[in-house]
Design an enzyme around this catalytic site. Structure first.
Site, mmCIF file in Angstrom:
data_model
loop_
_atom_site.group_PDB
_atom_site.id
_atom_site.type_symbol
_atom_site.label_atom_id
_atom_site.label_comp_id
_atom_site.label_asym_id
_atom_site.label_seq_id
_atom_site.Cartn_x
_atom_site.Cartn_y
_atom_site.Cartn_z
ATOM 1 C CG HIS A 267 107.312 -4.565 24.292
ATOM 2 N ND1 HIS A 267 108.088 -3.678 23.575
ATOM 3 C CD2 HIS A 267 106.049 -4.408 23.834
ATOM 4 C CE1 HIS A 267 107.311 -3.013 22.726
ATOM 5 N NE2 HIS A 267 106.080 -3.437 22.867
ATOM 6 N NE ARG B 16 110.058 -1.766 17.918
ATOM 7 C CZ ARG B 16 109.620 -2.988 18.143
ATOM 8 N NH1 ARG B 16 109.926 -3.961 17.303
ATOM 9 N NH2 ARG B 16 108.897 -3.279 19.202
HETATM 10 O O1 MEZ Z 1 99.841 -5.773 22.347
HETATM 11 C C1 MEZ Z 1 100.714 -5.155 22.953
HETATM 12 O O2 MEZ Z 1 101.442 -5.707 23.775
HETATM 13 C C2 MEZ Z 1 100.942 -3.728 22.634
HETATM 14 C C3 MEZ Z 1 99.900 -3.067 21.827
HETATM 15 C C4 MEZ Z 1 102.060 -3.143 23.038
HETATM 16 C C5 MEZ Z 1 102.681 -1.960 22.415
HETATM 17 O O3 MEZ Z 1 103.819 -2.073 21.974
HETATM 18 O O4 MEZ Z 1 102.063 -0.910 22.343
#
Ligand code: MEZ
Length: 539
Positions: A318, A338
């Site tokens: 992420h 974002r």
């Molecule tokens: O789907 C995801 O991983 C999610 C919703 C994560 C996020 O950034 O909130």
């Protein structure tokens, strides 16, 4: 608390805020993205992968830590297990107590099956609980499942299994209705319509949310439903091996009580693996946004029983894990930050990319900015750069942060950081396992009567997943796995229980010359000696 470097850089971020907020950064071309990924995305770092020497994916590369677990030694290899008098009997045995397992349990129970759920922690201790930004579904007039499909297929590098992705997007609107009827408190406008936003790589606003604790709200509702139905949940009990019958069909699991270390046997006509992801394996030394139990257990059990994995070499980092302060290193900073208008800014106060590129591209871009371009800042865990949260209120008005992302405000507020006034430091964090067990559209793996749902599945999203498609897949495939397993259990009888496959796997491992194998599944991460990549806490 901040270093001098951070304070100096923050001044530049504040000075440029208005002009940075007003600009529209350009999107990268396909060629730029491909080059960026090849050079900077962790999936392309060859030295971090090992070739499997055995099992259904022999010859393929997977992360080093996963290879060690997949080719590991069973916890019962030298341990006599008595299968003659099972402790639990079920039509559908569900392994895992997160969103996928709970959805499967609810639907299988609704279809009249006798369901038993086992979970190594407690129901709800799962990545579902930690999901923040939302769940996608094309249910607005300007959108369609076809449009959703195109976004997700492209975002996943055209590698998704078409029949799985089609199921995901076409069943999405009904998944939202189902959750709404169960009691999930989605964000809604005064007239009752659901509020939706963009995520990275989406061409329409289709992210439904419960502020920035969407997963916790969904998990709360599913857990209530499982418990209200009286479905037996055996907690603190891990599945450590699948049991097959003499014809090779799934027929139960060997269980380990995590507290007493007692072994129990569950016999079942069908089994659903819903064990979630692998973030706590800390591939490549990355921190993780995952919950404590995310150690790829289901992949290990299924692999040993003969199920093939699809794309086990692709992980999601992420883009925005918290990089500061140290106490929340790696914690998820939702993409919704974002979506609401915050941009990524380097040490010199410059916008260096569009904030809503797909996740793999965004993560690689941040890694390049902090590495090769040397425009990151030093943090206690390594490097980081700014996510300029005050831009959100510049764009949407005062009060937006508290209303739309209160959990983020609280998480940083605990450490004296007011995200309405100060930017925050972020760096990629290990978030999601794109690959997993290969299934067909009815959720069955290569092992008959072994069904899989949720993050343990591979191929729904291809080689990269878009935000909000994971909360969606746990519902769509969880429900489907529960229904398929309940239907299959009607025609199944439990034959003679067998662990012959475990013996065969041990012989194959010896023949492959794998010395000193690790005991697997791992079950819990080890943080001993300050090295999260090392060791196995439960021998
Ligand atoms: O789907 C995801 O991983 C999610 C919703 C994560 C996020 O950034 O909130």
């Amino acid at each position: 608390m901040y270093t001098d470097e951070m304070l100096e850089s923050m001044k530049k971020v504040a000075a440029n805020r208005n002009s940075n907020a007003a600009m529209e950064p350009r999107r990268m071309t396909a060629e730029e993205k491909d080059n960026l990924l090849a050079a900077f995305h962790p999936d392309y770092k060859k030295s971090e992968f090992a070739e499997l020497k055995m099992g259904p994916n022999k010859g393929e590369k997977v992360p080093i830590e996963l290879a060690s677990l997949l080719q590991g030694k069973s916890r019962i290899e030298n341990y006599p297990v008595d299968l003659s008098s099972p402790d639990y009997d079920a039509d559908v045995l569900i392994i895992g107590g997160g969103g996928a397992g709970s959805s499967a349990a609810i639907e299988a129970h609704g279809a009249g099956a006798k369901v038993v759920m086992v979970t190594k922690l407690r129901i709800g201790d799962a990545n579902t609980m930690m999901a923040e930004g939302g769940i996608q579904a094309a249910d607005k007039p300007n959108d369609s499942p076809a449009q959703h499909y195109l976004d997700a297929f492209g975002g996943g590098h055209f590698a998704a299994k078409p029949e799985l992705l089609k199921k995901l997007v076409t069943e999405a609107p009904d998944a939202i209705l189902w959750l709404n009827h169960l009691g999930v408190e989605f964000d809604k406008a005064p007239d009752g319509t659901m509020i939706t936003t963009h995520g990275g790589g989406t061409s329409r606003k289709r992210m439904h949310a419960a502020k920035d604790y969407s997963g916790a709200e969904i998990m709360r509702t599913l857990r209530d439903e499982v418990l209200n139905r009286g479905i037996p949940v055996i907690d603190f009990t891990a599945a450590i091996e699948l049991i097959l019958d003499e014809t090779g069909k799934a027929a139960g699991a060997v269980l380990l009580n995590m507290e007493t270390k007692e072994i129990k046997i569950a016999r079942a006509k069908t089994v659903v693996i819903a064990t979630g992801g692998a973030g706590r394996l800390h591939y490549q030394g990355f921190p993780t946004s995952n919950h404590y139990g995310a150690t790829a257990d289901g992949l290990v059990l299924a692999y040993r029983a003969g199920a093939k994995l699809l794309y086990p070499d692709t992980l999601q980092y992420h883009p925005t894990g918290a990089a500061f302060p140290e106490q929340i290193y790696g914690a998820l900073v939702t993409e919704k930050v974002r979506s609401l208008g915050a941009k990524l800014i380097n040490r010199d106060g410059e916008v260096f990319m569009h904030p809503l590129e797909t996740r793999d591209v965004s993560a690689a871009s941040i890694i390049r900015e902090c590495g090769e371009r040397n425009k990151g800042l030093t943090t206690p865990g390594g490097k980081g750069l700014w996510l300029d949260t005050p831009m959100i209120e510049l764009k949407n008005g005062e009060g937006t942060i508290e209303k739309r992302i209160p959990a983020m405000m609280r998480m940083f507020g605990k450490y004296g950081i007011d995200i309405r006034k100060e930017p925050i430091l972020v760096y990629p964090t290990l978030h999601y396992q794109n690959g997993g067990i290969d299934i067909s559209a009815d959720c069955m793996s290569a092992v008959p009567n072994l069904f899989v749902a949720g993050e343990a599945v591979g191929g729904i999203h291809g080689r990269n997943r878009l935000m909000g498609n994971s909360l969606l897949d746990i519902i769509v495939f969880g429900r489907s796995a529960g229904l398929s397993a309940a239907a299959a259990s009607k025609n199944a009888s439990t034959g003679k229980l067998s662990l012959e496959h475990v013996k065969r796997f041990a012989e194959e491992r010896k023949a492959a010359g794998i010395a000193d194998p690790e005991i697997s599944p791992r079950l819990l991460p080890s943080y001993s000696h300050g090295n999260p990549r090392a060791g196995n806490v439960l021998k």
